[in-house]
Write a protein that holds these residues in place. Structure first.
Motif, short mmCIF file in Angstrom:
data_model
loop_
_atom_site.label_atom_id
_atom_site.label_comp_id
_atom_site.label_asym_id
_atom_site.label_seq_id
_atom_site.Cartn_x
_atom_site.Cartn_y
_atom_site.Cartn_z
N GLN A 145 -15.69 2.81 -3.23
CA GLN A 145 -15.35 2.97 -1.96
C GLN A 145 -14.67 1.81 -1.49
N GLU A 160 -11.05 1.88 0.27
CA GLU A 160 -10.97 1.56 1.87
C GLU A 160 -9.85 0.32 1.93
N ARG A 203 -10.97 9.04 -0.61
CA ARG A 203 -11.90 7.99 0.09
C ARG A 203 -12.73 8.53 1.12
N GLY A 209 -16.68 8.21 0.40
CA GLY A 209 -17.38 7.60 1.48
C GLY A 209 -18.54 8.48 1.77
N PRO A 249 -13.96 6.97 8.56
CA PRO A 249 -13.25 5.50 7.92
C PRO A 249 -13.15 4.48 8.87
N ILE A 281 -10.80 -4.01 7.99
CA ILE A 281 -11.12 -4.09 6.35
C ILE A 281 -10.08 -5.07 5.95
#
Length: 915
Positions: free
Chosen positions: A306, A310, A337, A341, A635, A641
């Motif tokens: 993951q 991401e 994703r 997730g 997300p 991120i």
């Protein structure tokens, strides 16, 4: 030795071996010495001896060397033949380098090649006065950066000023002056355009190059013209690449960026023009960024984590790759994703809750995606490597940690049932640890007629009082007496003994068990004993009711598992109701008061006071599992991120260079004024036959047209071929045919001017309808535009064969003598092959056909000479026989058809009178 006469094959074999060895040695020697004759001879010997390439390494090596030598010699010959063409010296230089690399210096053509190359270099080196200044290249681009390019036109301008003030009058001087002026103007325009992206300035360069070629045809191969057009073409290419890169950056098109950057590097955009075109750096950054995104996606696909998904998505979203590129790969990555997730969130809950069905579902989805994490591994271990007992124990611990008592009770019951089923023999009632042994219990009775019978009936229905408690209790004396009394009460309630108020007896038993925990298991055993082998239906029914009352009042103190097993085995249709009552008593809040009359009434009616199934699924009792809702993966934002994703994305617009400032370019020379007193002498020419002038520059969006003969590859695609005739009779063309140019110096094979290729063969109406034959014949004269007709005078040096003039100078002949005849402005000359052609001494025009003015002059003078010029044009005149204008042609399939060179008519049938 001894049998040589008997076996002559030995001598033959020895001879063959000797020849093979000699041939191999000769091949190695011939290859080392580059001896072509030796190689050919020994390769033939090897072939005669059937020597195979895989057995004799010298053979393939010799073949390769021989092939290279032949190719080298052919290259040298070809370079010798083309030494006077546009890039002949470059081709010769390449051919010589190839020969030197091959160490084939003794090749017969090497001496001639080097001599020809030396002549060409000497011809370009030594020029006098203006010719010297205009012969060499007037600008230099041999620098690492384009802004270091230099165009040197000041000495040439000074020489032009001096020559103009001097008022040069000779034809050769004026020719050099014209040459100097047009080249000076070209250099000035190039100086303005170099290191700029201004399309107008580069259009001026093309115009000046075109002007130079139109005024002085020999300049078509001049390094200034060639270099200027190459630079203009390169500038055009760079602008096209810039636009392509800009669009590709906007669209985040990796393939276009990659391919275009390769082209850009090939033309030096990454070094020489990197400051002029900052889009290159931007494109490199864009491609690197896209490749980084895709590499992260590939790594994520490989590792299925993951975190990597991401990171890849965050990088792509930060660079707007998802919005601009819109690739299926990125969409699929976002979907993956989301799935991963979601699985990770659910797997985290699964590890906490250890819910079996949910774990199976999550594990299957994870396997479908070929992903694994620590949580997935734990789930897999729980499901596949953990026994049922350990799994249920882990589930109980998880429920306890989550304070989910309903779940804990449910799993505990499941675990209890699993134990009872697996170890059922251990949970037989006789194995209860607190239960006295039958013999020991029977021994407690002092007087008995049959002690063995008494022992065997310890756990069976009896109509007699028990003499002692069946279990070992803490307070032995008091509890023993109470146990005996409670057994009597049970017998009274069940009807085995007569009492007035039997219900009160049962209630008393329940109250005693509620208040005395030591007696609870004893009281349950009393009930079980009286239900075992009881032949009275009424007594059994009362016994089941009493057992239900006990279960609703207090739990067993240690008999629960044995009681559970006994109910499973003996309760029959009452099993479920009694087990629910047992579990409710064991796993819910304990009672502190006896049953009320209403509660007793419900129990006697066969109803449970507590709905244990509801209790297990009650959200209050099981808040985690019963009220569980799947988590939803949201997300994260790309800034969370990958906050530094766009760190390398600079302000590319600010890196663009400022607008160019151009100087005034000199005016075009007045050719008519210069040639007013004396005609300008035609210059020596090396322009190939069929040379075309560079087209005027077009709009910026249109491709730049550059003539091939100026040393550049044309950007435009070649013009389409002539239309195929769609009838069997005629096909008229719009463009008329023009007179062909005269032969260029050194082209001995052009005994007649090249002619235009005939149109494709006509389509046949029936059997040849679908076939479009392509003729395979020698080329025919190319039609010239009106512009090229008017410019013929400027191309005289590219069309006139110099042989007659040089021969005339050697023999002392002048114009008007035996080798040439003059009629007004026209002069009749002969080529080296003796073919007559005509030259206009004023306009420098040349033609194979006799001009009308010359015809009229000869008719007026009556000079009908026997050596009248022969018309080389394929167009028939009025005096020519009609059949003579037809030519026989062949299609690619080898079929014959006929072409009328005058009308462009094509026919499958032989024309009348054709021979």
């Amino acid at each position: 030795k001894w049998y040589v006469d008997l076996y002559p094959i030995h001598a033959t074999a020895a001879t063959a071996l000797s020849r093979i060895i000699m041939t191999s040695e000769n091949l190695v020697k011939g290859e080392a010495e580059r001896d072509q004759a030796s190689l050919e001879e020994n390769l033939k010997n090897a072939d005669d001896l059937h020597m195979k390439d895989d057995m004799y390494p010298a053979i393939p090596a010799a073949k390769t060397t021989l092939k290279r030598m032949i190719t080298c010699r052919n290259g040298l010959k070809e370079a010798c033949e083309e030494i006077y063409e546009v890039h002949g010296h470059k081709k010769m230089d390449t051919a010589i380098r190839v020969a030197e690399d091959l160490k084939f210096m003794h090749a017969p053509e090497m001496k001639e090649s080097k001599e020809l190359l030396g002549f060409r270099i000497e011809d370009e080196k030594y020029e006098a006065s203006l010719l010297k200044l205009t012969r060499d290249k007037g600008f230099s681009n041999r620098f690492e950066l384009a802004n270091m390019y230099k165009v040197d036109y000041a000495p040439l301008t000074e020489a032009i000023v001096k020559a103009t003030e001097f008022k040069m009058r000779t034809g050769s001087g004026k020719s050099a002056l014209l040459r100097a002026i047009v080249l000076r103007n070209l250099r000035q325009s190039l100086d303005n355009a170099l290191n700029t992206k201004d399309a107008k300035l580069w259009a001026e360069v093309i115009n000046r190059a075109r002007e130079a070629v139109l005024i002085r045809g020999e300049l078509a191969n001049h390094p200034d013209v060639v270099g200027a057009v190459e630079e203009a073409k390169l500038a055009r290419t760079l602008r096209v690449l810039e636009r392509t890169l800009t669009v590709a950056i906007e669209k985040r098109d990796e393939n276009t960026l990659e391919a275009t950057l390769v082209e850009a590097r090939a033309v030096g955009m990454h070094k020489k023009y990197v400051e002029l075109f900052p889009v290159y750096k931007h494109a490199v950054y864009a491609l690197t960024r896209i490749q980084r995104i895709r590499a992260t996606i590939a790594e994520a696909d490989a590792k299925r984590t993951q975190e990597l998904y991401e990171k890849a998505i965050a990088d792509g979203e930060a660079y707007e790759y998802d919005v601009r590129a819109r690739t299926d790969e990125f969409k699929e990555t976002k979907n993956t994703r989301q799935l991963i997730g979601q699985i990770n969130m659910e797997a985290k809950d699964c590890v906490k809750m250890i819910e079996e069905n949910h774990m199976k579902e999550v594990l299957q989805r994870a396997r479908d995606l070929k992903m694994t994490t620590k949580n997935i591994e734990k789930i897999e271990s729980y499901l596949e490597n953990t026994s049922d007992e350990k799994l249920m124990q882990a589930q109980i611990r998880a429920a306890t940690a989550l304070q989910d008592m309903g779940r804990k009770v449910k799993i505990s019951i499941r675990l209890k049932n699993w134990y009872l089923k697996k170890y059922k023999e251990q949970f037989e009632l006789a194995n209860f640890t607190k239960l006295r042994t039958p013999a020991g219990w029977a021994a407690l009775k002092v007087f008995t007629m049959n002690r063995e019978q008494l022992a065997n009936g310890m756990l069976k229905h009896s109509k007699y009082d028990i003499h002692a408690a069946m279990t070992e209790m803490t307070h032995g004396v008091g509890n023993n007496a109470m146990a005996r009394k409670m057994f009597k009460n049970l017998m009274g309630y069940m009807g085995d003994r007569q009492y007035q108020n039997p219900m009160a007896l049962s209630e008393e038993i329940c109250e005693v068990g509620l208040n005395n925990e030591d007696l609870r298991d004893e009281l349950y055993l009393h009930c079980l004993k009286q239900l075992t082998d009881n032949e009275s239906n009424n007594s059994r029914d009362k016994g089941w009711m009493h057992l239900s009352m006990l279960l609703h009042t207090f739990p067993p103190s240690g008999l629960d598992n044995f009681l559970d097993k006994w109910i499973h085995d003996n309760a029959g249709e009452r099993r479920e109701q009694l087990l629910d009552a047992l579990y409710a008593t064991l796993y819910t809040e304990k009672r502190h008061a006896p049953l009320s009359s209403n509660e007793v009434k419900k129990v006697l009616e066969g109803k449970n006071l507590k709905n244990f199934k509801y209790i297990q699924n009650d959200p209050k009792q099981s808040p985690v599992y019963t009220g569980y809702k799947l988590p939803k993966y949201i997300p994260p934002k790309h800034s969370d991120i990958f906050p530094d994703a766009n760190k390398g994305d600079l302000n590319w617009a600010a890196m663009e260079p400022p607008a160019a400032k151009a100087n005034q370019v000199g005016a075009s020379p007045d050719v008519k004024a210069l040639s007013a007193e004396t005609p300008i002498e035609p210059a020596q020419s090396s322009i190939p036959s069929g040379f075309q002038m560079p087209d005027p520059p077009e709009a910026e969006d249109a491709p730049l047209k550059v003539p091939v003969s100026l040393g550049c590859n044309a950007v435009d695609s070649p013009p389409p071929s002539a239309p195929v005739p769609d009838t069997k009779n005629t096909l008229a063309r719009d463009a008329p045919q023009a007179p062909p140019p005269g032969p260029a110096q050194g082209q001995d094979d052009l005994k007649e001017p090249p002619v235009e290729a005939p149109p494709p063969a006509p389509k046949e109406e029936e059997t040849k309808t679908e076939r479009t034959p392509q003729p395979q014949i020698e080329s025919k004269p190319t039609a010239k535009s009106e512009e090229s007709k008017t410019a013929v005078s400027t191309e005289a040096e590219s069309k006139v064969d110099e042989a007659p003039k040089k021969e005339a100078e050697k023999t002392g002949e002048t114009k008007g003598e035996t080798s040439s005849k003059t009629f007004g402005d026209w002069e009749e000359l002969k080529s080296a092959e003796g073919e007559p052609y005509y030259w206009n001494t004023v306009t420098d025009e040349v033609t194979w056909e006799m001009p009308e003015a010359l015809k009229n002059a000869k008719a007026t003078d009556g000079a009908a000479d026997d050596e009248a010029p022969i018309t080389k044009s394929p167009i028939a005149t009025s005096e020519t026989d009609a059949a003579s204008v037809w030519e026989e042609c062949k299609t690619e399939e080898g079929e014959l058809y006929y072409w009328n060179t005058e009308t462009d008519e094509t026919s499958w049938e032989r024309p009348v009178g054709f021979k």
